[in-house]
Design an enzyme around this catalytic site. Structure first.
Site: not given
Length: 514
Positions: A79, A167, A169
């Site tokens: 990001c 993202h 994660e």
């Protein structure tokens, strides 16, 4: 030498989540502020740049000298990290026509690139940014695009640098773990040697070396972190560890004796202190939540200090501090997210050194270490419980009778969660991050029992699901369970004639009511 991934934190709310995902790949990682890269650490095998609340164009935006690691180590920008790489190396970042937030699909993916090995086309990802990369630097190529974001992922053709505007994660990025594994294991070359067993072996050896023949004091709470820390220290130094467990009178029903029995089974040297008279006296008439917390915190320090002073040859104070408590992200934005929970009131003349054996672990890793140490499962899976105990689950002033009412109601609720096995064979208790009962002692409601009118207090039940307590959703408990527990509380707990269920999420509500 233990390998490590460095995660440079630019202030993202999901930085800790990146760390958790890397640890789940059996790889040690360290989260550091964006400007604290360890230049001369040969154990570093890769670098991840996190997201950020800022735009790369903001005057106050966080900046790092990429030359410290680009070209020397594999780098992954996420990001803001991706935008910073592009902006710094000659690409172009502009304000998006509309904020790109939420689910998106990678329409095209270059699965020949090592970052996307094993990826499926049209894989779902999660976007969250106001700027977008409109041009990538020279010597970079696009390796992933969505319908609206052409440069969703790109990589250098000359150096080991990758960048993604989504993202990986977060849960909503379906193959995010695969992407991180490709980077950490295949690209960076992690040997995946970080495990509960290796942590126990290395930490016990370090504690023996660090402490030598000294004596250590540890404040126990009955919770997972302090209990695991105590067992780990006990394995390293044996009876030279003295634990102090203070009962302020607002623990769960019979909890003080149950926890003392558990610690006895574990072979710990524990001093149990019943200081409830002092706490109840000092809390008399106090209704303001923050004042309750301050009084309990002050009294705890006083009681703990009085016991600690009796151990005149102690040289160390041990704590169950875990990694999320220490991460320095608060120094990045200048905002205190969570105060460090060390015992700050110990007298300076005691000259105690600090020992934090769990300081590198996330909560789920603490539990894995507890299992590795052979601790009872009910201690390892115990829900978080507030330090002030039931005092912050009683609205209004604190009395022994109110605590008795709440202990009885809470005991029925928690016991019910443990006993109710869902259709998948898992107890409700083990599906929930935290649960408890709240006594609304400032409220009374009319009820009827038999032929008699009652005017008593309601109890609110709270249960949330979470991974780290930073956000939480209310747990959708089965109706038959809620009916049974409500009926049992009203019938068996004198002083309660109504049961409610809290369906607030965090945010905007907090997990505790006070």
């Amino acid at each position: 030498m233990q390998q490590k991934i460095i995660i440079l934190d630019f202030g993202s709310q999901t930085t800790q989540l990146i760390g958790r995902r890397v640890r789940e790949l059996d790889t040690f990682c360290e989260i550091l502020p964006y400007n604290k890269f360890p230049k001369d650490d040969p154990s570093v095998i890769g670098v991840i740049l996190s997201g950020s609340p800022y735009s790369v164009h903001d005057p106050e935006a966080f900046k790092v000298d990429l030359s410290q690691f680009v070209g020397r180590l594999p780098v992954l920008g996420i990001c803001y990290g991706a935008q910073f790489i592009s902006h710094t190396l000659g690409g172009k970042v502009e304000k998006a026509d509309s904020r790109e937030y939420g689910r998106a699909n990678l329409e095209t993916v270059d699965t020949t690139n090592p970052l996307f090995k094993g990826f499926e086309q049209h894989s779902q990802v999660w976007m969250s940014h106001g700027d977008t990369i409109t041009a990538i630097p020279a010597d970079f190529q696009v390796i992933g695009s969505t319908k609206d974001v052409r440069n969703a992922a790109f990589a250098s053709t000359k150096q080991p640098v990758w960048a993604v505007q989504f993202h990986p994660e977060v849960f909503h990025t379906v193959q995010g773990t695969q992407l991180l594994k490709n980077f950490v294991v295949d690209i960076c070359g992690s040997r995946q040697e970080w495990s509960a067993a290796s942590f126990v072996d290395s930490t016990v050896a370090e504690l023996k070396s660090q402490i030598g023949d000294d004596r250590v004091i540890l404040g126990l709470s009955g919770g997972v972190d302090s209990s695991v820390a105590a067992v780990l220290l006990n394995r390293a130094i044996g009876d030279r560890l003295t634990c102090i467990f203070v009962d302020h009178g607002m623990l769960r029903k019979n909890e003080f004796q149950q926890v003392m029995d558990d610690y006895k089974v574990l072979g710990l040297n524990v001093i149990g202190v019943d200081a409830s008279e002092k706490f109840f006296a000092d809390l008399a008439g106090v209704t303001e939540p923050e004042q309750k917390r301050k009084i309990i915190g002050r009294d705890f320090v006083e009681v703990f200090n009085a016991e600690a002073k009796k151990i005149t040859d102690a040289k160390w104070l041990a704590q169950g501090t875990i990694y999320p408590d220490r991460i320095e992200s608060l120094n990045i934005t200048g905002k205190v997210i969570k105060s460090h929970h060390n015992v700050g009131g110990l007298p300076k003349e005691m000259h105690l050194q600090l020992c934090e054996p769990l300081k590198w672990l996330f909560k789920d890793e603490v539990r894995r270490v507890g299992r590795q140490l052979g601790m009872p499962e009910h201690l390892i899976t115990r829900h978080p419980f507030p330090g002030p105990g039931l005092a912050v689950r009683i609205l209004g002033d604190i009395t022994r009778e109110k605590v008795r009412i709440l202990q009885d109601a809470d005991d029925i609720y928690i016991r019910g969660l443990r006993e109710y096995v869902d259709t998948d064979g898992v107890a409700l208790y083990d599906k929930i991050w935290q649960a408890g009962a709240i006594l609304l002692s400032t409220v009374r409601s009319v009820g009827v029992m038999g032929d008699e009118r009652t005017y008593e207090n309601p109890v609110a039940l709270r249960a949330v699901t979470s991974t780290d307590a930073m956000t939480a959703d209310w747990a959708h408990l089965p109706y038959d369970f809620m009916a049974k527990v409500s009926n049992e509380i009203i019938n068996k707990v004198r002083g309660v004639n109504r049961v409610c269920y809290d369906i607030s999420s965090k945010p905007p509500a907090t997990i505790e009511w006070e």
